[in-house]
Enzyme design. Structure first.
Site, PDB file in Angstrom:
ATOM      1  N   ASP A  25     -73.176 -24.056   6.404  1.00 44.20           N
ATOM      2  CA  ASP A  25     -74.530 -23.541   6.176  1.00 44.20           C
ATOM      3  C   ASP A  25     -74.684 -22.094   6.661  1.00 44.20           C
ATOM      4  O   ASP A  25     -75.793 -21.637   6.904  1.00 44.20           O
ATOM      5  CB  ASP A  25     -75.559 -24.447   6.848  1.00 44.20           C
ATOM      6  CG  ASP A  25     -75.304 -24.572   8.337  1.00 44.20           C
ATOM      7  OD1 ASP A  25     -74.267 -24.054   8.807  1.00 44.20           O
ATOM      8  OD2 ASP A  25     -76.120 -25.194   9.031  1.00 44.20           O
ATOM      9  N   HIS A  29     -53.974  -1.998  -0.736  1.00 44.29           N
ATOM     10  CA  HIS A  29     -55.215  -2.669  -0.336  1.00 44.29           C
ATOM     11  C   HIS A  29     -55.036  -3.460   0.955  1.00 44.29           C
ATOM     12  O   HIS A  29     -55.570  -4.563   1.112  1.00 44.29           O
ATOM     13  CB  HIS A  29     -55.727  -3.570  -1.467  1.00 44.29           C
ATOM     14  CG  HIS A  29     -56.158  -2.783  -2.668  1.00 44.29           C
ATOM     15  ND1 HIS A  29     -56.112  -3.274  -3.945  1.00 44.29           N
ATOM     16  CD2 HIS A  29     -56.615  -1.525  -2.783  1.00 44.29           C
ATOM     17  CE1 HIS A  29     -56.536  -2.345  -4.788  1.00 44.29           C
ATOM     18  NE2 HIS A  29     -56.847  -1.273  -4.105  1.00 44.29           N
ATOM     19  N   ASP A  32     -59.100   4.168   5.079  1.00 44.62           N
ATOM     20  CA  ASP A  32     -59.950   4.279   3.885  1.00 44.62           C
ATOM     21  C   ASP A  32     -61.215   3.499   4.216  1.00 44.62           C
ATOM     22  O   ASP A  32     -61.195   2.265   4.237  1.00 44.62           O
ATOM     23  CB  ASP A  32     -59.212   3.691   2.674  1.00 44.62           C
ATOM     24  CG  ASP A  32     -59.977   3.896   1.371  1.00 44.62           C
ATOM     25  OD1 ASP A  32     -61.200   4.161   1.419  1.00 44.62           O
ATOM     26  OD2 ASP A  32     -59.346   3.781   0.294  1.00 44.62           O
ATOM     27  N   ASP A  88     -67.059   6.883   0.412  1.00 46.00           N
ATOM     28  CA  ASP A  88     -65.692   6.392   0.243  1.00 46.00           C
ATOM     29  C   ASP A  88     -64.737   7.506   0.650  1.00 46.00           C
ATOM     30  O   ASP A  88     -64.516   8.437  -0.127  1.00 46.00           O
ATOM     31  CB  ASP A  88     -65.503   5.981  -1.230  1.00 46.00           C
ATOM     32  CG  ASP A  88     -64.131   5.385  -1.493  1.00 46.00           C
ATOM     33  OD1 ASP A  88     -63.365   5.196  -0.539  1.00 46.00           O
ATOM     34  OD2 ASP A  88     -63.828   5.113  -2.672  1.00 46.00           O
ATOM     35  N   HIS A  95     -51.489   5.049  -8.405  1.00 47.15           N
ATOM     36  CA  HIS A  95     -52.892   4.819  -8.768  1.00 47.15           C
ATOM     37  C   HIS A  95     -53.487   6.087  -9.371  1.00 47.15           C
ATOM     38  O   HIS A  95     -52.848   7.132  -9.405  1.00 47.15           O
ATOM     39  CB  HIS A  95     -53.697   4.317  -7.569  1.00 47.15           C
ATOM     40  CG  HIS A  95     -53.734   5.239  -6.372  1.00 47.15           C
ATOM     41  ND1 HIS A  95     -54.527   6.362  -6.331  1.00 47.15           N
ATOM     42  CD2 HIS A  95     -53.072   5.190  -5.183  1.00 47.15           C
ATOM     43  CE1 HIS A  95     -54.365   6.950  -5.151  1.00 47.15           C
ATOM     44  NE2 HIS A  95     -53.489   6.280  -4.440  1.00 47.15           N
ATOM     45  N   HIS A 104     -62.716   7.673  -9.030  1.00 47.68           N
ATOM     46  CA  HIS A 104     -63.627   6.762  -9.732  1.00 47.68           C
ATOM     47  C   HIS A 104     -65.048   7.239  -9.511  1.00 47.68           C
ATOM     48  O   HIS A 104     -65.307   8.018  -8.592  1.00 47.68           O
ATOM     49  CB  HIS A 104     -63.448   5.319  -9.210  1.00 47.68           C
ATOM     50  CG  HIS A 104     -63.461   5.212  -7.702  1.00 47.68           C
ATOM     51  ND1 HIS A 104     -64.627   5.193  -6.972  1.00 47.68           N
ATOM     52  CD2 HIS A 104     -62.462   5.169  -6.783  1.00 47.68           C
ATOM     53  CE1 HIS A 104     -64.342   5.116  -5.681  1.00 47.68           C
ATOM     54  NE2 HIS A 104     -63.028   5.116  -5.529  1.00 47.68           N
ATOM     55  N   HIS A 114     -67.023   1.494  -6.619  1.00 52.28           N
ATOM     56  CA  HIS A 114     -66.491   1.835  -7.948  1.00 52.28           C
ATOM     57  C   HIS A 114     -67.691   1.733  -8.884  1.00 52.28           C
ATOM     58  O   HIS A 114     -67.993   0.676  -9.412  1.00 52.28           O
ATOM     59  CB  HIS A 114     -65.372   0.878  -8.361  1.00 52.28           C
ATOM     60  CG  HIS A 114     -64.176   0.955  -7.435  1.00 52.28           C
ATOM     61  ND1 HIS A 114     -63.247  -0.037  -7.342  1.00 52.28           N
ATOM     62  CD2 HIS A 114     -63.778   1.922  -6.572  1.00 52.28           C
ATOM     63  CE1 HIS A 114     -62.320   0.314  -6.440  1.00 52.28           C
ATOM     64  NE2 HIS A 114     -62.636   1.493  -5.967  1.00 52.28           N
ATOM     65  N   GLU A 157     -58.909  11.380  -4.889  1.00 59.36           N
ATOM     66  CA  GLU A 157     -58.096  10.698  -3.881  1.00 59.36           C
ATOM     67  C   GLU A 157     -56.624  10.542  -4.253  1.00 59.36           C
ATOM     68  O   GLU A 157     -56.145   9.436  -4.444  1.00 59.36           O
ATOM     69  CB  GLU A 157     -58.691   9.323  -3.578  1.00 59.36           C
ATOM     70  CG  GLU A 157     -58.993   8.464  -4.813  1.00 59.36           C
ATOM     71  CD  GLU A 157     -59.537   7.085  -4.422  1.00 59.36           C
ATOM     72  OE1 GLU A 157     -58.914   6.441  -3.562  1.00 59.36           O
ATOM     73  OE2 GLU A 157     -60.574   6.676  -4.960  1.00 59.36           O
ATOM     74  N   TYR A 178     -46.908   7.317  -1.425  1.00 54.73           N
ATOM     75  CA  TYR A 178     -46.507   6.135  -0.646  1.00 54.73           C
ATOM     76  C   TYR A 178     -45.010   5.937  -0.830  1.00 54.73           C
ATOM     77  O   TYR A 178     -44.562   5.662  -1.951  1.00 54.73           O
ATOM     78  CB  TYR A 178     -47.282   4.905  -1.137  1.00 54.73           C
ATOM     79  CG  TYR A 178     -48.760   5.217  -1.334  1.00 54.73           C
ATOM     80  CD1 TYR A 178     -49.667   5.119  -0.277  1.00 54.73           C
ATOM     81  CD2 TYR A 178     -49.232   5.681  -2.578  1.00 54.73           C
ATOM     82  CE1 TYR A 178     -50.999   5.447  -0.460  1.00 54.73           C
ATOM     83  CE2 TYR A 178     -50.560   6.020  -2.758  1.00 54.73           C
ATOM     84  CZ  TYR A 178     -51.439   5.893  -1.697  1.00 54.73           C
ATOM     85  OH  TYR A 178     -52.762   6.236  -1.877  1.00 54.73           O
ATOM     86  N   ARG A 200     -52.932   9.253   1.954  1.00 55.53           N
ATOM     87  CA  ARG A 200     -53.968   9.412   0.933  1.00 55.53           C
ATOM     88  C   ARG A 200     -55.074  10.260   1.539  1.00 55.53           C
ATOM     89  O   ARG A 200     -55.383  10.122   2.734  1.00 55.53           O
ATOM     90  CB  ARG A 200     -54.520   8.063   0.462  1.00 55.53           C
ATOM     91  CG  ARG A 200     -55.627   8.188  -0.601  1.00 55.53           C
ATOM     92  CD  ARG A 200     -55.924   6.895  -1.365  1.00 55.53           C
ATOM     93  NE  ARG A 200     -56.479   5.835  -0.533  1.00 55.53           N
ATOM     94  CZ  ARG A 200     -55.807   4.766  -0.151  1.00 55.53           C
ATOM     95  NH1 ARG A 200     -54.549   4.599  -0.512  1.00 55.53           N
ATOM     96  NH2 ARG A 200     -56.378   3.832   0.607  1.00 55.53           N
ATOM     97  N   GLU A 235     -58.991  11.392   0.545  1.00 53.31           N
ATOM     98  CA  GLU A 235     -60.060  11.077  -0.424  1.00 53.31           C
ATOM     99  C   GLU A 235     -61.383  11.685   0.012  1.00 53.31           C
ATOM    100  O   GLU A 235     -61.825  11.480   1.150  1.00 53.31           O
ATOM    101  CB  GLU A 235     -60.217   9.562  -0.533  1.00 53.31           C
ATOM    102  CG  GLU A 235     -61.408   9.129  -1.391  1.00 53.31           C
ATOM    103  CD  GLU A 235     -61.497   7.624  -1.565  1.00 53.31           C
ATOM    104  OE1 GLU A 235     -61.099   6.890  -0.643  1.00 53.31           O
ATOM    105  OE2 GLU A 235     -61.975   7.186  -2.624  1.00 53.31           O
TER     106      GLU A 235
HETATM  107 MN   LIG Z   1     -61.976   5.330  -3.484  1.00 55.23          MN
END
Ligand SMILES: [Mn+2]
Length: 441
Positions: free
Chosen positions: A36, A242, A259, A270, A349, A353, A360, A383, A387, A404, A406
């Site tokens: 719950d 991710h 990130d 972001d 990638h 975006h 996104h 971004e 890697y 990265r 961004e």
């Molecule tokens: Mn992003």
């Protein structure tokens, strides 16, 4: 905060683009986490964009083409309930919500099944997000079927069902000055969180401790939540795009990729930053970092009105491809590396975006098969990254380095504005900030 008049204006604008018909936009359901206990509630972005109303169990109905061009805006929401409010907190109730949020009419959500077939009768079109939530698909088609069953009494059911997202996505793509004010603040808070993370990081600290510093900074400035699950990835974890476990010890000599961005009043920031756990880049780390930073600078330069959506990506790719060749990661010419897509071993990638209510965000990227041109008011991320996983044909000193960088960028008349520039980015800025770190308290 965005004034109520703006939400009313958005509904009017939506109605002006509809043919005579009715739009049905429910907010998101509450979701059980276990037994719950519920997940923290987050409204549906389309619903919120048109209402500013944050309570669950609510539906917006817009009737377009009333009396030659006007529109009628109706809210269905939870009733006042003094007993429940003792346990769960304030709820507006239809009457107060109508007044406070500028609706023409408001009713109890319990009246939805009774009133919607009436409202839909003799309307030629229904606008909804068909396929977005099965429960609502079933309810809307159920109401249409109820009307069909009464056609012998002379009424007619809507003949067309249109995807309202086609209209709303395009509206949401262009941010108003009021929205940009909120987004700038979300960007500012998030930049501060990245600065704090840099100051609190040192060898031996765990990724989750750094994640806690991000949350601390988001919440203490009034941001409601992270806009998405924060990625706090030390060393080789940065090569998992991710990675969200955030539970490894940070080692001397590794990089830390973060990130993370907050959500403020519905709008996302972001940001990604990558920095050395011990405060000083090694030569190999610096080489890859400078390369990604150059690629990002090239990509940001390519953001401007009239440039196509993929111009920043293409600009970043060319810089990265040349850099991969110079560093011995790829071989051949920039053109052959681009053509063979050999760079994808290290950069798999895309470069950004749309950004807004959703991290996104809504909005088409292509039109008639062509990347659409950027226009003032659009907001996007830039971004690029790199890697390097261990492999025989890759120089060993680059193994397990993930970088990265961004930023959030607004397209302006003159070019673009970086909303997240308060987050340190150059090698010198980062090393300087990290030199005088405070102790973890
Ligand atoms: Mn992003």
């Amino acid at each position: 905060m965005i004034p109520i008049e703006s939400f009313i204006e958005r509904r009017r604008h939506l109605a002006s683009q509809m043919q005579k018909g009715i739009a049905i936009i429910p907010t998101a359901p509450e979701r059980v986490r276990n037994r719950d206990a519920y997940y923290p509630y987050r409204f549906d972005s389309y619903f919120y964009y048109l209402t500013g109303f944050g309570e669950p169990e609510a539906v917006l109905v817009v009737v377009a083409g009333v009396d030659g061009g006007a529109s009628k805006h109706i809210l269905f929401c939870r009733d006042k309930d003094v007993e429940r409010e003792i346990w769960e907190g304030f709820r507006y109730g239809p009457e107060a919500a109508r007044e406070a949020f500028g609706f023409d009419e408001a009713y109890s959500i319990l009246k939805l099944d009774e009133m919607l077939p009436e409202l839909m009768t003799d309307q030629s079109a229904v606008y909804c997000a068909m396929g977005h939530a099965t429960e609502w698909d079933i309810r809307v088609t159920g109401w249409i079927n109820q009307i069909r069953q009464q056609t012998r009494s002379g009424v007619s059911a809507p003949g067309g069902i249109f995807d309202i997202r086609l209209l709303l996505d395009e509206m949401r793509l262009f941010k108003s000055p009021e929205e940009l004010q909120v987004m700038r603040r979300a960007a500012e808070i998030s930049s501060g969180a990245h600065r704090r993370a840099m100051q609190k990081t040192r060898p031996g600290v765990n990724e989750y401790e750094v994640e806690a510093e991000l949350l601390h900074e988001f919440r203490r400035h009034g941001a409601q939540a992270p806009a998405y699950t924060s990625i706090v990835a030390g060393g080789a974890n940065a090569c998992v795009l991710h990675y969200v476990e955030n539970n490894s010890r940070l080692n001397d000599g590794d990089l830390l990729l973060i990130d993370a961005g907050c959500e403020l009043d519905g709008y996302a920031a972001d940001i990604t930053r990558t920095f050395p756990v011990n405060g000083k880049f090694s030569p190999a780390q610096r080489d890859l970092y400078q390369l990604v930073l150059s690629a990002q600078a090239a990509a940001i330069s390519a953001v401007g009105p009239g440039n196509r959506w993929d111009a920043p990506h293409e600009a970043a790719l060319r810089v990265l491809a040349q850099g991969f060749i110079d560093l011995g990661l790829c071989h051949g010419s920039v053109d052959t590396v681009m053509q063979s897509e050999d760079y994808k071993r290290f950069y798999m990638h895309r470069t950004g975006h749309w950004l807004g209510l959703d991290v996104h965000d809504a909005g088409e990227y292509k039109r008639d098969g062509e990347w659409r041109p950027l226009q003032p008011g659009m907001t996007l991320t830039v971004e690029p990254g790199c890697y390097v996983r261990p492999a025989d044909n890759v120089p060993r000193h680059f193994w397990n380095i993930g970088v990265r960088i961004e930023d959030d960028v607004l397209v302006t008349e003159a070019g673009c504005e970086v909303l997240t520039s308060a987050a340190p980015k150059t090698v010198a800025e980062i090393e300087e900030l990290m030199q005088d770190r405070q102790d973890l308290g």
